[in-house]
Design a protein around this motif. Structure first.
Motif, PDB file in Angstrom:
ATOM      1  N   ASN A 146      -9.340   2.748  10.552  1.00 49.49           N
ATOM      2  CA  ASN A 146      -9.006   4.012  11.205  1.00 49.49           C
ATOM      3  C   ASN A 146      -8.163   3.840  12.471  1.00 49.49           C
ATOM      4  O   ASN A 146      -8.004   4.792  13.230  1.00 49.49           O
ATOM      5  CB  ASN A 146     -10.294   4.775  11.539  1.00 49.49           C
ATOM      6  CG  ASN A 146     -10.970   5.315  10.298  1.00 49.49           C
ATOM      7  OD1 ASN A 146     -10.528   6.301   9.718  1.00 49.49           O
ATOM      8  ND2 ASN A 146     -12.038   4.665   9.866  1.00 49.49           N
ATOM      9  N   ASP A 147      -7.618   2.649  12.667  1.00 49.41           N
ATOM     10  CA  ASP A 147      -6.837   2.373  13.880  1.00 49.41           C
ATOM     11  C   ASP A 147      -5.495   1.737  13.506  1.00 49.41           C
ATOM     12  O   ASP A 147      -5.392   0.515  13.407  1.00 49.41           O
ATOM     13  CB  ASP A 147      -7.632   1.444  14.807  1.00 49.41           C
ATOM     14  CG  ASP A 147      -6.986   1.292  16.178  1.00 49.41           C
ATOM     15  OD1 ASP A 147      -5.775   1.580  16.306  1.00 49.41           O
ATOM     16  OD2 ASP A 147      -7.690   0.873  17.119  1.00 49.41           O
ATOM     17  N   PRO A 148      -4.444   2.545  13.289  1.00 48.96           N
ATOM     18  CA  PRO A 148      -3.134   1.996  12.923  1.00 48.96           C
ATOM     19  C   PRO A 148      -2.592   0.989  13.936  1.00 48.96           C
ATOM     20  O   PRO A 148      -1.952   0.004  13.546  1.00 48.96           O
ATOM     21  CB  PRO A 148      -2.248   3.242  12.843  1.00 48.96           C
ATOM     22  CG  PRO A 148      -3.187   4.344  12.474  1.00 48.96           C
ATOM     23  CD  PRO A 148      -4.457   4.027  13.217  1.00 48.96           C
ATOM     24  N   THR A 149      -2.825   1.227  15.226  1.00 42.67           N
ATOM     25  CA  THR A 149      -2.336   0.289  16.246  1.00 42.67           C
ATOM     26  C   THR A 149      -2.978  -1.076  16.066  1.00 42.67           C
ATOM     27  O   THR A 149      -2.313  -2.122  16.163  1.00 42.67           O
ATOM     28  CB  THR A 149      -2.632   0.833  17.657  1.00 42.67           C
ATOM     29  OG1 THR A 149      -1.969   2.089  17.819  1.00 42.67           O
ATOM     30  CG2 THR A 149      -2.130  -0.135  18.723  1.00 42.67           C
ATOM     31  N   LEU A 150      -4.269  -1.102  15.803  1.00 41.65           N
ATOM     32  CA  LEU A 150      -4.973  -2.367  15.566  1.00 41.65           C
ATOM     33  C   LEU A 150      -4.437  -3.052  14.315  1.00 41.65           C
ATOM     34  O   LEU A 150      -4.265  -4.284  14.292  1.00 41.65           O
ATOM     35  CB  LEU A 150      -6.471  -2.103  15.436  1.00 41.65           C
ATOM     36  CG  LEU A 150      -7.358  -3.326  15.135  1.00 41.65           C
ATOM     37  CD1 LEU A 150      -7.218  -4.384  16.217  1.00 41.65           C
ATOM     38  CD2 LEU A 150      -8.815  -2.894  14.977  1.00 41.65           C
TER      39      LEU A 150
ATOM     40  N   THR B  93     -14.512  -0.587   9.493  1.00 41.80           N
ATOM     41  CA  THR B  93     -14.285   0.857   9.628  1.00 41.80           C
ATOM     42  C   THR B  93     -13.343   1.150  10.787  1.00 41.80           C
ATOM     43  O   THR B  93     -12.426   1.960  10.673  1.00 41.80           O
ATOM     44  CB  THR B  93     -15.615   1.595   9.835  1.00 41.80           C
ATOM     45  OG1 THR B  93     -16.476   1.320   8.722  1.00 41.80           O
ATOM     46  CG2 THR B  93     -15.391   3.101   9.947  1.00 41.80           C
ATOM     47  N   GLN B  94     -13.569   0.488  11.912  1.00 42.05           N
ATOM     48  CA  GLN B  94     -12.681   0.664  13.066  1.00 42.05           C
ATOM     49  C   GLN B  94     -11.264   0.227  12.719  1.00 42.05           C
ATOM     50  O   GLN B  94     -10.287   0.902  13.045  1.00 42.05           O
ATOM     51  CB  GLN B  94     -13.190  -0.149  14.249  1.00 42.05           C
ATOM     52  CG  GLN B  94     -12.282  -0.058  15.477  1.00 42.05           C
ATOM     53  CD  GLN B  94     -12.662  -1.065  16.564  1.00 42.05           C
ATOM     54  OE1 GLN B  94     -13.575  -1.867  16.380  1.00 42.05           O
ATOM     55  NE2 GLN B  94     -11.961  -1.016  17.678  1.00 42.05           N
TER      56      GLN B  94
ATOM     57  N   SER C 135       0.802  -1.238   0.000  1.00 43.84           N
ATOM     58  CA  SER C 135       0.000   0.000   0.000  1.00 43.84           C
ATOM     59  C   SER C 135       0.827   1.276   0.000  1.00 43.84           C
ATOM     60  O   SER C 135       0.273   2.354   0.205  1.00 43.84           O
ATOM     61  CB  SER C 135      -0.888   0.013   1.245  1.00 43.84           C
ATOM     62  OG  SER C 135      -0.084   0.208   2.410  1.00 43.84           O
ATOM     63  N   GLN C 136       2.153   1.157  -0.168  1.00 49.61           N
ATOM     64  CA  GLN C 136       3.081   2.267   0.043  1.00 49.61           C
ATOM     65  C   GLN C 136       2.970   2.790   1.474  1.00 49.61           C
ATOM     66  O   GLN C 136       3.212   3.964   1.755  1.00 49.61           O
ATOM     67  CB  GLN C 136       2.872   3.385  -0.982  1.00 49.61           C
ATOM     68  CG  GLN C 136       3.287   2.970  -2.382  1.00 49.61           C
ATOM     69  CD  GLN C 136       3.512   4.128  -3.335  1.00 49.61           C
ATOM     70  OE1 GLN C 136       3.454   5.291  -2.955  1.00 49.61           O
ATOM     71  NE2 GLN C 136       3.779   3.817  -4.581  1.00 49.61           N
ATOM     72  N   GLY C 137       2.606   1.906   2.403  1.00 48.11           N
ATOM     73  CA  GLY C 137       2.595   2.235   3.825  1.00 48.11           C
ATOM     74  C   GLY C 137       1.418   3.071   4.285  1.00 48.11           C
ATOM     75  O   GLY C 137       1.467   3.669   5.358  1.00 48.11           O
ATOM     76  N   ASP C 138       0.328   3.062   3.520  1.00 44.47           N
ATOM     77  CA  ASP C 138      -0.841   3.906   3.832  1.00 44.47           C
ATOM     78  C   ASP C 138      -1.841   3.125   4.684  1.00 44.47           C
ATOM     79  O   ASP C 138      -2.453   2.165   4.218  1.00 44.47           O
ATOM     80  CB  ASP C 138      -1.494   4.365   2.531  1.00 44.47           C
ATOM     81  CG  ASP C 138      -2.592   5.398   2.748  1.00 44.47           C
ATOM     82  OD1 ASP C 138      -3.080   5.537   3.889  1.00 44.47           O
ATOM     83  OD2 ASP C 138      -2.983   6.056   1.766  1.00 44.47           O
ATOM     84  N   TYR C 139      -2.014   3.552   5.940  1.00 46.22           N
ATOM     85  CA  TYR C 139      -2.948   2.874   6.835  1.00 46.22           C
ATOM     86  C   TYR C 139      -4.407   3.018   6.394  1.00 46.22           C
ATOM     87  O   TYR C 139      -5.245   2.190   6.750  1.00 46.22           O
ATOM     88  CB  TYR C 139      -2.836   3.448   8.252  1.00 46.22           C
ATOM     89  CG  TYR C 139      -1.639   2.992   9.040  1.00 46.22           C
ATOM     90  CD1 TYR C 139      -1.558   1.704   9.558  1.00 46.22           C
ATOM     91  CD2 TYR C 139      -0.579   3.866   9.293  1.00 46.22           C
ATOM     92  CE1 TYR C 139      -0.464   1.286  10.296  1.00 46.22           C
ATOM     93  CE2 TYR C 139       0.521   3.461  10.043  1.00 46.22           C
ATOM     94  CZ  TYR C 139       0.569   2.169  10.537  1.00 46.22           C
ATOM     95  OH  TYR C 139       1.659   1.761  11.269  1.00 46.22           O
ATOM     96  N   PHE C 140      -4.722   4.058   5.653  1.00 51.92           N
ATOM     97  CA  PHE C 140      -6.126   4.438   5.448  1.00 51.92           C
ATOM     98  C   PHE C 140      -6.624   4.176   4.032  1.00 51.92           C
ATOM     99  O   PHE C 140      -7.646   4.711   3.622  1.00 51.92           O
ATOM    100  CB  PHE C 140      -6.309   5.919   5.821  1.00 51.92           C
ATOM    101  CG  PHE C 140      -5.764   6.234   7.178  1.00 51.92           C
ATOM    102  CD1 PHE C 140      -6.387   5.793   8.334  1.00 51.92           C
ATOM    103  CD2 PHE C 140      -4.570   6.948   7.311  1.00 51.92           C
ATOM    104  CE1 PHE C 140      -5.860   6.066   9.580  1.00 51.92           C
ATOM    105  CE2 PHE C 140      -4.041   7.224   8.562  1.00 51.92           C
ATOM    106  CZ  PHE C 140      -4.688   6.785   9.707  1.00 51.92           C
ATOM    107  N   ILE C 141      -5.935   3.316   3.301  1.00 51.22           N
ATOM    108  CA  ILE C 141      -6.281   3.068   1.905  1.00 51.22           C
ATOM    109  C   ILE C 141      -7.150   1.815   1.767  1.00 51.22           C
ATOM    110  O   ILE C 141      -7.034   0.865   2.537  1.00 51.22           O
ATOM    111  CB  ILE C 141      -4.992   2.925   1.058  1.00 51.22           C
ATOM    112  CG1 ILE C 141      -5.298   3.028  -0.420  1.00 51.22           C
ATOM    113  CG2 ILE C 141      -4.274   1.615   1.373  1.00 51.22           C
ATOM    114  CD1 ILE C 141      -4.058   3.116  -1.298  1.00 51.22           C
TER     115      ILE C 141
END
Length: 210
Positions: free
Chosen positions: A113-117, A109-110, A77-83
Motif C-alpha cells: 500500500n506504499d508506492p514510494t516504498l 501489507t505496508q 504487473s502492467q504497472g499496478d502497485y496494488f496487485i
C-alpha cells in the motif's frame, strides 16, 4: 377561460423573450457517475509494424532509467502497485517476501500500500544485484551469449526475474544454464527484451537496506 389562460401564458413568455433575442437557459445536473471524461493521453512507439491490434503495450518513455523501470514494471504487473499475482508476488515490480526481507522490509501489507516504498525497494534491489554481478557486468557486457548481445540493463532485468545467482550461471555457462519462471519467461527473454537501457545511475552496493 382559466384553462386557456394557463396554456397561453408560457407561450406569451417565450414570444417576449424571443423578441429580445434571448432564450431561457435550462440547467441540467448530471450525476457524477454518468460524466464521461477523455482519458489521459499516453505516448506509444510510432512503429507498430506487425503488432496485433489487441496487444497492450507500455508507454514509450525511451531508453533512460525511467524507461527501464517502467518497461520492466509493465512486464511484471502492467504497472499496478496494488496487485498480488497467483504466486503471491507483490506490487508494481512483483517482489517476493524473501527478497523484501533482504531489503529490510518485513510488513507485506505496508509494502503493498506504499508506492514510494516500492520504488525505494526496487532501486535498492538493483544496487544489490549490481554489486553481486559487478564482475560479470564487466566481463560480458558487449559480448554475445546464446545469440543475445549482453547489456548491463539486460543483466539487471534478468536478475530481477531469476535472481543474480541464476544470471551468473547463465552467463558463465554461455547460455547453457537458462531457467524460466512459473509463467514461462526465461533469463534469455529478459536479457534480450531489456537490453540497451541506461542504468548507469544505479551505484552498486553491498547488502543495502531500506
Amino acid at each position: 377561460m382559466r384553462k386557456w389562460i394557463s396554456l397561453l401564458c408560457p407561450l406569451i413568455m417565450i414570444l417576449i423573450l424571443a423578441s429580445f433575442g434571448t432564450s431561457p437557459k435550462i440547467t441540467v445536473t448530471v450525476p457524477e457517475a454518468l460524466i464521461v471524461r477523455e482519458p489521459t493521453p499516453v505516448l506509444y512507439p510510432k512503429d507498430k509494424t506487425n503488432m496485433p491490434s489487441s496487444m497492450v503495450i507500455p508507454p514509450f518513455v525511451g531508453s533512460s532509467f525511467v524507461g527501464f523501470k517502467e518497461a520492466l514494471a509493465f512486464k511484471e504487473s502492467q504497472g499496478d502497485y496494488f496487485i498480488i499475482n497467483t504466486l503471491g508476488y507483490l506490487g508494481k515490480y512483483q517482489f517476493g517476501i524473501g527478497t523484501l526481507q533482504l531489503m529490510g522490509v518485513y510488513n507485506a501489507t505496508q509494502f503493498l500500500n506504499d508506492p514510494t516504498l516500492q520504488e525505494r525497494v526496487f532501486r535498492t534491489n538493483l544496487a544489490r544485484n549490481k554489486w553481486i554481478l559487478r564482475r560479470d557486468i564487466h566481463r560480458f557486457v558487449g559480448k554475445k551469449v546464446k545469440g543475445i548481445e549482453i547489456s548491463e540493463s539486460g543483466i539487471l532485468a534478468a536478475a530481477h526475474l531469476a535472481g543474480p545467482g541464476n544470471v551468473k550461471k547463465f552467463l558463465r555457462s554461455y547460455g547453457q544454464w537458462d531457467v524460466e519462471d512459473a509463467y514461462g519467461t526465461s533469463i534469455s527473454n529478459y536479457l534480450k527484451q531489456f537490453s540497451g537501457y541506461d542504468v548507469s545511475l544505479i551505484i552498486p552496493q553491498r547488502n543495502p537496506q531500506i
